[in-house]
Design a protein around this motif. Structure first.
Motif, PDB file in Angstrom:
ATOM      1  N   PRO A   5       0.999  -1.374   0.156  1.00 40.44           N
ATOM      2  CA  PRO A   5       0.095  -0.105   0.058  1.00 40.44           C
ATOM      3  C   PRO A   5       0.855   1.282  -0.095  1.00 40.44           C
ATOM      4  CG  PRO A   5      -0.082  -1.165   2.082  1.00 40.44           C
ATOM      5  CD  PRO A   5       0.633  -1.976   1.105  1.00 40.44           C
ATOM      6  N   GLU A   6       1.873   1.300   0.606  1.00 38.65           N
ATOM      7  CA  GLU A   6       2.925   2.493   0.619  1.00 38.65           C
ATOM      8  C   GLU A   6       3.454   2.882  -0.819  1.00 38.65           C
ATOM      9  OE1 GLU A   6       6.452   2.405   3.134  1.00 38.65           O
ATOM     10  OE2 GLU A   6       7.029   4.055   2.349  1.00 38.65           O
ATOM     11  N   PHE A   7       3.630   1.943  -1.538  1.00 38.21           N
ATOM     12  CA  PHE A   7       4.319   1.830  -3.059  1.00 38.21           C
ATOM     13  C   PHE A   7       2.723   2.379  -3.969  1.00 38.21           C
ATOM     14  CE2 PHE A   7       5.788  -0.154  -7.123  1.00 38.21           C
ATOM     15  CZ  PHE A   7       6.400   1.021  -7.510  1.00 38.21           C
ATOM     16  N   GLU A   8       1.858   1.971  -3.556  1.00 37.78           N
ATOM     17  CA  GLU A   8       0.607   2.439  -4.393  1.00 37.78           C
ATOM     18  C   GLU A   8       0.330   3.771  -4.016  1.00 37.78           C
ATOM     19  OE1 GLU A   8      -1.533  -2.046  -5.177  1.00 37.78           O
ATOM     20  OE2 GLU A   8      -1.896  -0.860  -3.208  1.00 37.78           O
ATOM     21  N   PRO A  68      13.806  -3.788 -15.704  1.00 42.11           N
ATOM     22  CA  PRO A  68      15.014  -2.918 -15.485  1.00 42.11           C
ATOM     23  C   PRO A  68      15.411  -1.892 -16.545  1.00 42.11           C
ATOM     24  CG  PRO A  68      15.353  -5.353 -15.117  1.00 42.11           C
ATOM     25  CD  PRO A  68      13.982  -5.222 -15.578  1.00 42.11           C
ATOM     26  N   ASN A  69      14.883  -1.995 -17.910  1.00 42.98           N
ATOM     27  CA  ASN A  69      15.204  -0.998 -18.687  1.00 42.98           C
ATOM     28  C   ASN A  69      14.318   0.217 -18.577  1.00 42.98           C
ATOM     29  OD1 ASN A  69      12.968  -1.950 -20.093  1.00 42.98           O
ATOM     30  ND2 ASN A  69      13.996  -2.017 -22.102  1.00 42.98           N
ATOM     31  N   LYS A  70      13.078   0.129 -17.896  1.00 38.18           N
ATOM     32  CA  LYS A  70      12.199   1.256 -17.738  1.00 38.18           C
ATOM     33  C   LYS A  70      12.758   2.434 -16.840  1.00 38.18           C
ATOM     34  CE  LYS A  70       9.497  -1.022 -20.182  1.00 38.18           C
ATOM     35  NZ  LYS A  70       8.385  -1.753 -20.449  1.00 38.18           N
ATOM     36  N   GLN A  71      12.211   3.481 -16.807  1.00 35.43           N
ATOM     37  CA  GLN A  71      12.582   4.734 -16.175  1.00 35.43           C
ATOM     38  C   GLN A  71      12.724   4.407 -14.525  1.00 35.43           C
ATOM     39  OE1 GLN A  71      10.307   4.698 -18.875  1.00 35.43           O
ATOM     40  NE2 GLN A  71      10.164   6.820 -19.844  1.00 35.43           N
ATOM     41  N   LEU A  72      11.872   3.404 -14.185  1.00 38.59           N
ATOM     42  CA  LEU A  72      11.860   3.117 -12.994  1.00 38.59           C
ATOM     43  C   LEU A  72      11.682   1.562 -12.765  1.00 38.59           C
ATOM     44  CD1 LEU A  72       9.372   4.575  -9.892  1.00 38.59           C
ATOM     45  CD2 LEU A  72       9.570   2.037 -10.551  1.00 38.59           C
ATOM     46  N   THR A  73      12.624   1.026 -11.844  1.00 35.02           N
ATOM     47  CA  THR A  73      12.287  -0.556 -12.003  1.00 35.02           C
ATOM     48  C   THR A  73      12.276  -1.296 -10.587  1.00 35.02           C
ATOM     49  OG1 THR A  73      13.423  -2.516 -12.623  1.00 35.02           O
ATOM     50  CG2 THR A  73      14.970  -0.794 -11.688  1.00 35.02           C
ATOM     51  N   THR A  74      11.464  -2.234 -10.460  1.00 37.45           N
ATOM     52  CA  THR A  74      11.380  -3.120  -9.267  1.00 37.45           C
ATOM     53  C   THR A  74      11.777  -4.415  -9.657  1.00 37.45           C
ATOM     54  OG1 THR A  74       9.040  -3.867 -10.190  1.00 37.45           O
ATOM     55  CG2 THR A  74       9.264  -1.822  -8.655  1.00 37.45           C
ATOM     56  N   GLY A  75      12.837  -4.648 -10.803  1.00 34.75           N
ATOM     57  CA  GLY A  75      13.174  -5.945 -11.193  1.00 34.75           C
ATOM     58  C   GLY A  75      12.302  -6.320 -12.192  1.00 34.75           C
ATOM     59  N   GLU A  76      11.255  -6.768 -11.844  1.00 32.73           N
ATOM     60  CA  GLU A  76       9.871  -7.094 -12.573  1.00 32.73           C
ATOM     61  C   GLU A  76       8.625  -6.347 -11.745  1.00 32.73           C
ATOM     62  OE1 GLU A  76       9.567  -8.481 -15.398  1.00 32.73           O
ATOM     63  OE2 GLU A  76      11.260  -9.963 -15.796  1.00 32.73           O
ATOM     64  N   GLY A  77       7.815  -6.026 -12.517  1.00 38.16           N
ATOM     65  CA  GLY A  77       6.677  -5.325 -11.902  1.00 38.16           C
ATOM     66  C   GLY A  77       6.054  -4.394 -12.818  1.00 38.16           C
ATOM     67  N   GLY A  78       4.827  -3.860 -12.256  1.00 39.87           N
ATOM     68  CA  GLY A  78       3.954  -2.981 -13.051  1.00 39.87           C
ATOM     69  C   GLY A  78       2.870  -2.143 -12.136  1.00 39.87           C
ATOM     70  N   MET A  79       2.139  -1.251 -12.650  1.00 38.99           N
ATOM     71  CA  MET A  79       1.275  -0.392 -11.974  1.00 38.99           C
ATOM     72  C   MET A  79       0.018  -0.088 -12.938  1.00 38.99           C
ATOM     73  SD  MET A  79       1.170   0.433  -8.610  1.00 38.99           S
ATOM     74  CE  MET A  79       2.589   1.171  -7.841  1.00 38.99           C
ATOM     75  N   ILE A  80      -1.177  -0.456 -12.261  1.00 43.80           N
ATOM     76  CA  ILE A  80      -2.272   0.207 -13.000  1.00 43.80           C
ATOM     77  C   ILE A  80      -2.780   1.484 -12.362  1.00 43.80           C
ATOM     78  CG2 ILE A  80      -4.630  -0.072 -13.428  1.00 43.80           C
ATOM     79  CD1 ILE A  80      -3.942  -3.417 -13.472  1.00 43.80           C
ATOM     80  N   ILE A 106       9.513   2.010  -4.073  1.00 41.34           N
ATOM     81  CA  ILE A 106       9.244   3.241  -3.349  1.00 41.34           C
ATOM     82  C   ILE A 106      10.626   3.771  -3.296  1.00 41.34           C
ATOM     83  CG2 ILE A 106       9.157   4.133  -0.929  1.00 41.34           C
ATOM     84  CD1 ILE A 106       7.386   1.627  -0.403  1.00 41.34           C
ATOM     85  N   ALA A 107      11.926   3.389  -3.217  1.00 42.16           N
ATOM     86  CA  ALA A 107      12.982   3.820  -3.174  1.00 42.16           C
ATOM     87  C   ALA A 107      13.492   4.581  -4.520  1.00 42.16           C
ATOM     88  CB  ALA A 107      14.110   2.981  -3.052  1.00 42.16           C
ATOM     89  N   GLN A 108      13.028   3.890  -5.600  1.00 41.91           N
ATOM     90  CA  GLN A 108      13.176   4.660  -6.943  1.00 41.91           C
ATOM     91  C   GLN A 108      12.339   5.858  -7.256  1.00 41.91           C
ATOM     92  OE1 GLN A 108      14.485   2.325 -10.418  1.00 41.91           O
ATOM     93  NE2 GLN A 108      16.149   2.965  -9.099  1.00 41.91           N
ATOM     94  N   LEU A 109      11.143   5.827  -6.605  1.00 43.42           N
ATOM     95  CA  LEU A 109      10.122   6.538  -6.856  1.00 43.42           C
ATOM     96  C   LEU A 109      10.483   8.040  -6.066  1.00 43.42           C
ATOM     97  CD1 LEU A 109       7.424   7.436  -8.348  1.00 43.42           C
ATOM     98  CD2 LEU A 109       6.118   6.472  -6.284  1.00 43.42           C
ATOM     99  N   ASP A 110      11.172   7.588  -4.835  1.00 43.00           N
ATOM    100  CA  ASP A 110      11.753   8.685  -4.165  1.00 43.00           C
ATOM    101  C   ASP A 110      12.661   9.634  -4.753  1.00 43.00           C
ATOM    102  OD1 ASP A 110      10.145   8.323  -1.694  1.00 43.00           O
ATOM    103  OD2 ASP A 110      11.706   7.073  -0.802  1.00 43.00           O
ATOM    104  N   ARG A 111      13.447   9.071  -5.706  1.00 46.84           N
ATOM    105  CA  ARG A 111      14.211   9.908  -6.633  1.00 46.84           C
ATOM    106  C   ARG A 111      14.085   9.692  -7.901  1.00 46.84           C
ATOM    107  NH1 ARG A 111      18.784   7.341  -8.330  1.00 46.84           N
ATOM    108  NH2 ARG A 111      18.893   5.309  -8.215  1.00 46.84           N
TER     109      ARG A 111
END
Ligand SMILES: *Cc1c(COP(=O)(O)O)cnc(C)c1O
Length: 369
Positions: free
Chosen positions: A34-37, A179-191, A237-242
């Motif tokens: 929920p924090e990331f979302e 990993p090649n996207k602007q923000l990475t979580t290894g694998e992952g996504g967000m709607i 979250i760490a990627q979004l912070d920066r």
């Protein structure tokens, strides 16, 4: 490779965030989800953000949630990563391709109306390389006819169109965190969406069809395991912070490439529409029409021989063997897409490049032209 094509931007803060989750008992469905979302929703200005296991699974959930079923047609672009068309196939829908604009490389909005049939249910546009499609025009065609509009914003995190964030330009958007996207979580996504009903369905289906207020073994609908673990969420979250820092490095590097190659008549860059504040996903140039696909491939080989990572980007979806077989598609069906796809060159685009590296890469590239 002296200059790899892409490289994730990971610092000690990401490593610490991941390690700290590993010291807790909550590796999945814990507090980081929920924090990331919530942080992601705030960044995009969305009512809802739903973390999923990839951009592809996010697209699938949206397609399913809006009720695409067997035989339903979804208008989309052949110049994209295959996942955008596959998401329709997963529900036995039919991707109906519309050719692209030769300057923006996005779906040609002016051709959408003529592709609509009685079976058309939705338009799935893609923000190619970070450049948002023209959703004002797309919605202008789609909405009076009752069609749904979906945004594949997987490559456009941080792009804005007249102040609105990419991902929020249609009914629902989706991001990918490979990993090649602007923000990475290894694998992952967000709607992301403002639609409460759509959000509730996606949230339930990513978690085996459970409702948030029901039990672990209560499944009111069929679902999937498309969850994102807390380990991945902590990294996100760490990627979004920066994120501003991550995007600034890309913007600066893209600027250097434009300084080097912007005046070279033998290549062209993607046209950026007025009102778009671009978040750069990759650095792709397109050779002019004098070059053939063989010339382009020779240039790619030459670059690699010199230690410069590169790729064509994308291969036309309608020419993938299974797509040709399923729908009887062939070369010549979407000539603008084919012409661009045959001539693209993606050049190294990552944080380790200094101004001088870009000059060296472009010098070698020009020599091969
Ligand atoms: C990356 C990407 C996806 C899929 O993302 P994954 O996380 O790799 O599943 C979908 N569409 C486009 C246009 C993409 O670039």
């Amino acid at each position: 490779m002296r200059y790899p094509l892409a490289c994730p931007d990971i610092t000690e803060s990401e490593i610490d965030a991941v390690v700290s989750v590993l010291k807790t008992p909550h590796l999945s469905l814990g507090p980081k989800l929920p924090e990331f979302e919530q942080k992601f929703a705030a960044y995009c200005g969305a009512r809802h953000a739903i973390a999923v296991s990839s951009g592809t699974t996010g697209l699938h959930l949206i397609v399913r949630s809006i009720g695409i079923g067997p035989g339903d047609e979804v208008i989309t672009t052949p110049f994209s990563f295959v996942a955008s068309a596959n998401a329709v196939l997963y529900e036995q829908g039919r991707p109906v391709f519309v050719d692209i604009d030769r300057n923006t490389w996005n779906i040609d909005e002016s051709r959408i109306a003529s592709a609509i049939t009685t079976r058309t249910k939705a338009v799935l546009a893609v923000d190619v390389f970070g450049m948002p499609a023209d959703y004002d025009r797309i919605r202008g065609v789609a909405e009076p006819r009752g069609l749904r509009v979906i945004e594949d914003s997987c490559e456009a995190l941080g792009s804005r169109c007249r102040g609105r964030m990419a991902g929020m330009l249609a009914e629902a958007g989706v991001f990918g965190f490979y990993p090649n996207k602007q923000l990475t979580t290894g694998e992952g996504g967000m709607i992301v969406t403002d639609d409460d009903h759509l959000a509730r369905l996606c949230k339930s289906m990513r978690n085996q069809g459970r409702d948030t207020d029901g039990g672990w073994l209560a499944h009111p609908r069929m679902g999937y395991n498309y969850r994102l673990s807390d380990i991945n969420c902590a990294l996100g979250i760490a990627q979004l912070d920066r994120i501003e820092q991550l995007l600034a490095v890309r913007r600066r590097t893209a600027g250097w490439y434009r300084e080097e190659l912007g005046d070279d008549r033998r290549v062209r860059f993607q046209a950026i529409r007025d009102g778009v504040d671009m978040s750069w996903f990759v650095l792709v140039v397109c050779l002019t029409d004098e070059y053939t696909v063989d010339d382009r491939d020779r240039i790619l080989t030459g670059l690699r021989d010199r230690g410069i990572g590169c790729s064509n980007y994308f291969a036309a979806i309608h020419l993938q063997p299974y797509m040709m077989e399923l729908f009887g598609l062939k070369r010549g069906d979407f000539p603008v897409c084919e012409s661009v796809a045959d001539r693209t060159v993606a050049l190294p685009f990552q944080k380790n490049l200094a101004r001088g590296d870009v000059a060296t890469i472009c010098h070698e590239f020009r020599q091969l032209l």
